[in-house]
Design a protein around this motif. Structure first.
Motif, mmCIF file in Angstrom:
data_model
loop_
_atom_site.group_PDB
_atom_site.id
_atom_site.type_symbol
_atom_site.label_atom_id
_atom_site.label_comp_id
_atom_site.label_asym_id
_atom_site.label_seq_id
_atom_site.Cartn_x
_atom_site.Cartn_y
_atom_site.Cartn_z
ATOM 1 N N THR A 83 -69.112 -11.150 -52.229
ATOM 2 C CA THR A 83 -69.164 -12.796 -52.646
ATOM 3 C C THR A 83 -67.732 -13.468 -52.233
ATOM 4 O OG1 THR A 83 -70.933 -12.411 -54.319
ATOM 5 C CG2 THR A 83 -69.267 -14.449 -54.467
ATOM 6 N N THR A 86 -67.241 -13.137 -48.460
ATOM 7 C CA THR A 86 -68.141 -14.100 -47.870
ATOM 8 C C THR A 86 -67.399 -15.493 -48.028
ATOM 9 O OG1 THR A 86 -70.206 -12.812 -48.094
ATOM 10 C CG2 THR A 86 -70.481 -15.152 -47.576
ATOM 11 N N SER A 120 -82.710 -7.942 -40.220
ATOM 12 C CA SER A 120 -81.596 -6.856 -40.516
ATOM 13 C C SER A 120 -82.326 -5.546 -40.061
ATOM 14 C CB SER A 120 -81.464 -6.848 -41.803
ATOM 15 O OG SER A 120 -82.629 -6.711 -42.712
ATOM 16 N N PRO A 147 -72.485 -7.480 -44.774
ATOM 17 C CA PRO A 147 -72.790 -9.034 -45.375
ATOM 18 C C PRO A 147 -71.493 -9.993 -44.994
ATOM 19 C CG PRO A 147 -73.458 -7.317 -46.912
ATOM 20 C CD PRO A 147 -72.599 -6.647 -45.932
ATOM 21 N N PRO A 152 -75.491 -11.880 -42.408
ATOM 22 C CA PRO A 152 -75.780 -12.484 -43.691
ATOM 23 C C PRO A 152 -74.904 -13.704 -43.963
ATOM 24 C CG PRO A 152 -76.100 -10.176 -43.852
ATOM 25 C CD PRO A 152 -75.460 -10.439 -42.952
ATOM 26 N N SER A 153 -73.647 -13.604 -43.610
ATOM 27 C CA SER A 153 -72.815 -14.777 -43.737
ATOM 28 C C SER A 153 -72.901 -16.082 -42.938
ATOM 29 C CB SER A 153 -71.260 -14.203 -43.522
ATOM 30 O OG SER A 153 -71.062 -13.917 -42.115
ATOM 31 N N PHE A 204 -75.918 -17.677 -54.001
ATOM 32 C CA PHE A 204 -76.921 -17.046 -53.189
ATOM 33 C C PHE A 204 -76.349 -15.846 -52.618
ATOM 34 C CE2 PHE A 204 -75.568 -19.743 -49.483
ATOM 35 C CZ PHE A 204 -75.034 -18.765 -48.639
ATOM 36 N N THR A 205 -75.226 -15.619 -52.409
ATOM 37 C CA THR A 205 -74.519 -14.402 -51.907
ATOM 38 C C THR A 205 -74.407 -13.417 -52.838
ATOM 39 O OG1 THR A 205 -72.999 -15.833 -50.368
ATOM 40 C CG2 THR A 205 -72.387 -13.472 -50.900
ATOM 41 N N HIS A 208 -78.039 -12.007 -53.288
ATOM 42 C CA HIS A 208 -78.474 -11.427 -52.159
ATOM 43 C C HIS A 208 -77.818 -10.008 -52.039
ATOM 44 C CE1 HIS A 208 -77.978 -9.827 -47.948
ATOM 45 N NE2 HIS A 208 -79.241 -10.244 -47.765
ATOM 46 N N SER A 209 -76.566 -9.999 -52.451
ATOM 47 C CA SER A 209 -75.976 -8.584 -52.411
ATOM 48 C C SER A 209 -76.412 -7.688 -53.641
ATOM 49 C CB SER A 209 -74.385 -8.504 -52.680
ATOM 50 O OG SER A 209 -73.757 -7.360 -52.741
ATOM 51 N N ASN A 211 -79.598 -7.809 -54.908
ATOM 52 C CA ASN A 211 -80.903 -7.338 -54.696
ATOM 53 C C ASN A 211 -81.097 -6.327 -53.255
ATOM 54 O OD1 ASN A 211 -82.073 -8.727 -57.049
ATOM 55 N ND2 ASN A 211 -81.864 -10.684 -55.997
ATOM 56 N N LEU A 212 -80.025 -6.259 -52.742
ATOM 57 C CA LEU A 212 -80.001 -5.486 -51.485
ATOM 58 C C LEU A 212 -80.684 -4.268 -51.631
ATOM 59 C CD1 LEU A 212 -78.996 -6.319 -48.641
ATOM 60 C CD2 LEU A 212 -77.192 -4.921 -49.160
#
Length: 279
Positions: A83, A86, A120, A147, A152-153, A204-205, A208-209, A211-212
């Protein structure tokens, strides 16, 4: 009469919303309550909203069968580092595309946006080979670098660019008159004003990380290095069948940060997207 109608309309609206929220709330409630049930009671029909005899044995097994505490820490620190990275990369890139004019600017930004169109799964094999050559397999570096520096960024960069485009040019002109350079303008003026967009990107970053799932399965093989989504798949019995109550207990613990982010930061997320002009 109109007040009565408005009150009835509100009550009707609230009733409809309560009914509509059931499909979203019930699975979470079932997960949390089933983690307190014996394994044989989880699939009882009709499903019970409250366990008859709540037990914490599944939560004890979560930490006995796997190094769950270490895995929880892995997911947390990776999500925080990703996070922050990013935010730094996307804010710098977004500011550069929005406020600095250079030849081929629009074409280059279009090339960057194509990163949103590449799944991805398409790049996972060449990335694995690259990190294997660098000796980074079974480390957390791929989960951080991809990421932050990869596709993703791109969405984060787009959101930051949209926000910085809307800033008045008079702010930069006044800052230049005060003797500020380009980076000082970004750091001292543009970045503090971009808090709504930064909040949206951060939320959201992080999620996302957190739940990766695909990337940890590809890059990690040691249980002590696992992240939570990968660790949840390891709670199986001697025959390879899922230990449902233990998995649900681990999933309930895993969902706590997600629920906390949703409850406390949903307004900042909506405001951040609204300030960027996204629909």
């Amino acid at each position: 009469m109109s007040r009565r109608l408005s009150t009835r309309a509100k009550l009707l609206l609230y009733g409809v919303l309560l009914v509509l929220c059931v499909p979203f709330v019930f699975p979470t409630w079932w997960m949390a309550t089933s983690s307190l049930k014996p394994a044989g009671d989880i699939f009882a029909f009709p499903p019970k909203l409250f366990p008859d005899n709540p037990q914490l044995d599944a939560y004890r097994k979560v930490f006995e069968l796997q190094p769950f505490g270490q895995q929880y820490f892995n997911s947390m620190y990776i999500a925080v580092v990703v996070t922050l990275g990013t935010l730094a990369v996307s804010s710098l890139a977004g500011y550069g595309f929005a406020r600095i004019r250079f030849p081929g600017q629009n074409i280059l930004f279009l090339v960057v946006l194509t990163g949103l169109l590449i799944p991805s799964e398409v790049t996972i094999v060449p990335l694995f080979q690259m990190f294997h050559d660098w000796g980074m397999i079974d480390t957390h570096w791929p989960l951080i670098l991809v990421p932050v520096l990869g596709a993703p960024s791109v969405l984060a960069t787009f959101i930051m660019r949209q926000f910085f485009i809307a800033l008045p040019h008079e702010l930069e002109e006044a800052a230049r008159m005060d003797g500020l350079g380009r980076f000082a303008i970004y750091w001292r003026i543009a970045l503090p004003l971009a808090r709504p967009a930064l909040s949206a990107v951060a939320i959201f970053t992080f999620l996302h990380s957190w739940n990766l799932y695909l990337e940890p399965i590809v890059y990690l093989s040691t249980p002590d290095m696992f992240t939570l989504p990968q660790a949840l798949t390891q709670y199986v019995d001697a025959y390879g069948g899922p230990m449902w109550n233990v998995q649900l207990a681990a999933a309930s613990l895993t969902a706590l940060p997600v629920v906390a982010v949703f409850v406390f930061a949903q307004r900042q997320f909506v405001e951040g997207l609204a300030h960027t002009g996204l629909k």
